[in-house]
Design a protein around this motif. Structure first.
Motif, short mmCIF file in Angstrom:
data_model
loop_
_atom_site.label_atom_id
_atom_site.label_comp_id
_atom_site.label_asym_id
_atom_site.label_seq_id
_atom_site.Cartn_x
_atom_site.Cartn_y
_atom_site.Cartn_z
N SER A 18 51.45 60.38 44.62
CA SER A 18 52.76 60.91 44.52
C SER A 18 53.64 60.21 45.60
CB SER A 18 53.20 62.19 44.40
OG SER A 18 52.61 62.83 43.43
N GLY A 19 53.04 60.23 46.76
CA GLY A 19 53.55 59.48 47.77
C GLY A 19 53.48 58.12 47.80
N LEU A 72 53.40 56.54 44.81
CA LEU A 72 54.10 56.01 43.86
C LEU A 72 55.77 55.97 44.59
CD1 LEU A 72 52.62 58.31 40.78
CD2 LEU A 72 52.72 55.57 41.17
N ASN A 73 56.26 56.95 44.91
CA ASN A 73 57.32 56.88 45.58
C ASN A 73 57.69 56.00 46.57
OD1 ASN A 73 58.86 59.40 44.41
ND2 ASN A 73 57.33 60.39 45.13
N GLY A 74 56.64 55.75 47.42
CA GLY A 74 56.69 54.45 48.35
C GLY A 74 56.88 53.19 47.52
N ILE A 75 55.96 53.05 46.56
CA ILE A 75 56.29 51.72 45.69
C ILE A 75 57.68 51.74 45.27
CG2 ILE A 75 55.55 50.53 43.50
CD1 ILE A 75 52.69 51.70 44.25
N ALA A 76 58.29 52.82 44.81
CA ALA A 76 59.64 52.65 44.26
C ALA A 76 60.68 52.51 45.30
CB ALA A 76 59.86 53.77 43.76
N GLN A 77 60.37 53.01 46.42
CA GLN A 77 61.44 52.84 47.54
C GLN A 77 61.31 51.21 47.98
OE1 GLN A 77 63.14 54.92 49.62
NE2 GLN A 77 62.54 56.34 48.07
N LEU A 79 52.10 50.76 55.85
CA LEU A 79 52.46 52.15 56.38
C LEU A 79 52.15 53.07 55.24
CD1 LEU A 79 54.42 53.86 58.01
CD2 LEU A 79 56.07 53.60 56.04
N LEU A 80 52.24 52.47 54.00
CA LEU A 80 51.55 53.64 52.90
C LEU A 80 50.07 53.82 53.04
CD1 LEU A 80 53.52 52.16 49.86
CD2 LEU A 80 53.92 54.25 51.11
N LYS A 81 49.43 52.79 53.19
CA LYS A 81 47.91 52.83 53.71
C LYS A 81 47.60 53.89 54.83
CE LYS A 81 43.14 51.49 54.48
NZ LYS A 81 43.08 52.44 54.85
N ASN A 82 48.35 53.54 55.93
CA ASN A 82 47.79 54.40 57.07
C ASN A 82 48.31 55.81 57.06
OD1 ASN A 82 47.04 52.14 58.07
ND2 ASN A 82 48.87 51.51 59.47
N GLU A 83 49.33 56.14 56.20
CA GLU A 83 50.08 57.35 56.14
C GLU A 83 49.55 58.18 55.03
OE1 GLU A 83 52.57 59.16 58.09
OE2 GLU A 83 52.32 57.26 59.46
N LEU A 84 49.02 57.59 54.02
CA LEU A 84 48.72 58.32 52.65
C LEU A 84 47.21 58.28 52.55
CD1 LEU A 84 51.33 57.19 50.26
CD2 LEU A 84 51.22 59.51 51.47
N TYR A 85 46.51 57.20 52.78
CA TYR A 85 45.05 56.64 52.63
C TYR A 85 44.36 56.31 53.90
CZ TYR A 85 46.20 57.56 47.95
OH TYR A 85 46.79 58.13 46.59
N PRO A 86 44.66 56.88 55.01
CA PRO A 86 43.86 56.32 56.11
C PRO A 86 42.32 56.05 56.08
CG PRO A 86 44.62 58.75 56.48
CD PRO A 86 45.21 58.13 55.45
N GLU A 87 41.64 56.99 55.37
CA GLU A 87 40.15 56.97 55.36
C GLU A 87 39.74 56.17 54.14
OE1 GLU A 87 38.55 58.30 57.67
OE2 GLU A 87 40.37 59.25 58.31
N MET A 88 40.55 55.44 53.38
CA MET A 88 40.02 54.97 52.44
C MET A 88 39.95 53.54 52.95
SD MET A 88 42.04 53.95 48.61
CE MET A 88 41.85 55.55 47.85
N PRO A 89 38.80 52.57 52.42
CA PRO A 89 38.63 51.23 52.71
C PRO A 89 39.81 50.40 52.30
CG PRO A 89 36.78 52.11 52.02
CD PRO A 89 37.89 53.20 51.64
N LEU A 90 40.22 49.44 53.00
CA LEU A 90 41.53 48.41 52.80
C LEU A 90 41.35 47.96 51.35
CD1 LEU A 90 43.97 47.24 53.68
CD2 LEU A 90 42.73 45.42 54.79
N GLU A 91 40.24 47.26 50.94
CA GLU A 91 39.97 46.43 49.37
C GLU A 91 40.44 47.80 48.54
OE1 GLU A 91 40.22 43.30 49.03
OE2 GLU A 91 40.30 43.29 51.44
N GLU A 92 39.80 48.85 48.80
CA GLU A 92 40.12 49.96 47.86
C GLU A 92 41.49 50.39 47.67
OE1 GLU A 92 38.30 54.53 47.06
OE2 GLU A 92 37.03 53.10 48.05
N ARG A 130 54.73 62.77 36.33
CA ARG A 130 55.80 63.37 36.98
C ARG A 130 56.69 62.66 37.80
NH1 ARG A 130 51.16 66.51 38.09
NH2 ARG A 130 50.84 65.32 40.01
N PHE A 131 56.32 61.46 38.39
CA PHE A 131 56.63 60.43 39.12
C PHE A 131 57.91 59.83 38.14
CE2 PHE A 131 57.53 55.89 39.59
CZ PHE A 131 58.38 55.98 40.68
N TRP A 132 57.60 59.59 36.98
CA TRP A 132 58.57 58.74 36.09
C TRP A 132 59.68 59.92 35.69
CZ3 TRP A 132 60.55 54.43 35.71
CH2 TRP A 132 61.35 53.93 34.55
#
Length: 190
Positions: free
Chosen positions: A11-12, A14-19, A32-45, A96-98
């Motif tokens: 949700s974060g 999707l809202n970031g993309i809209a922003q 910023l979205l990667k670091n705040e929302l998915y810090p553990e996820m590999p960059l390519e993923e 929910r986002f839409w």
């Protein structure tokens, strides 16, 4: 509980993309979205998830989908195979986002497509001069007077007054007919 853990960062995102895309918030970045929302996820993923969600949001927004269209679209997306489809949680988050952002995104798209300054109003009249100030009869043709009200969003209007003789009016009408014909040709092709 697992559902909330999956959909909250999504949700974060999707809202970031809209922003970024629709509300011109330059401080929101992909990094910023990667670091705040998915810090553990590999960059390519993360990049793959980001591009997928951005593409889906753009598709939904471009079509200005209503509830029924959205549900049909998301159902079709969940049935796609090979890792390109959506999970049920992702589809629910998009729904929910839409529902919460549709009006605002639509308003943003309309504002982005508007030319500035825009025509706010138009008034016109035709004058016929029958005499001069000395009482002499004058045989001048009719004159069309047109006042255009132009303005930018949030600013006062500017006014432009135009005067046309019969020849100029006919030229303007011919140009308008040409424009309408061009629009009709384009519309018929699509």
């Amino acid at each position: 509980m697992a559902d909330v853990e999956v959909t909250k960062p999504l949700s974060g995102l999707l809202n970031g993309i809209a922003q970024m895309v629709y509300y011109n918030k330059r401080e929101i970045t992909e990094e910023l979205l990667k670091n705040e929302l998915y810090p553990e996820m590999p960059l390519e993923e993360f990049k793959a998830l980001y591009e997928k969600m951005k593409g889906l949001v753009k598709s939904i927004a471009t079509a200005d989908m209503d509830h029924a269209q959205l549900e049909a679209f998301l159902t079709a997306q969940t049935k796609r195979q090979g890792g390109i489809g959506l999970s049920a949680e992702q589809a629910a988050a998009l729904s929910r986002f839409w529902k919460s952002q549709r009006v605002r995104v639509r308003g943003s798209l309309l504002a982005q497509s508007r030319w500035e300054p825009s025509l706010r109003g138009l008034s016109w009249r035709v004058d016929l001069q029958t005499g001069d100030s000395y009482g002499n009869t004058v045989h001048r043709g009719p004159v069309a007077l047109m006042e255009l009200e132009l303005g930018r969003d949030g600013q006062d209007s500017d006014f432009v007054c135009l005067e046309f003789d019969e020849t100029k009016v006919n030229q303007v009408l011919k140009k308008m007919a040409d424009i309408q014909e061009s629009i009709d040709r384009i519309v018929c092709r699509t």
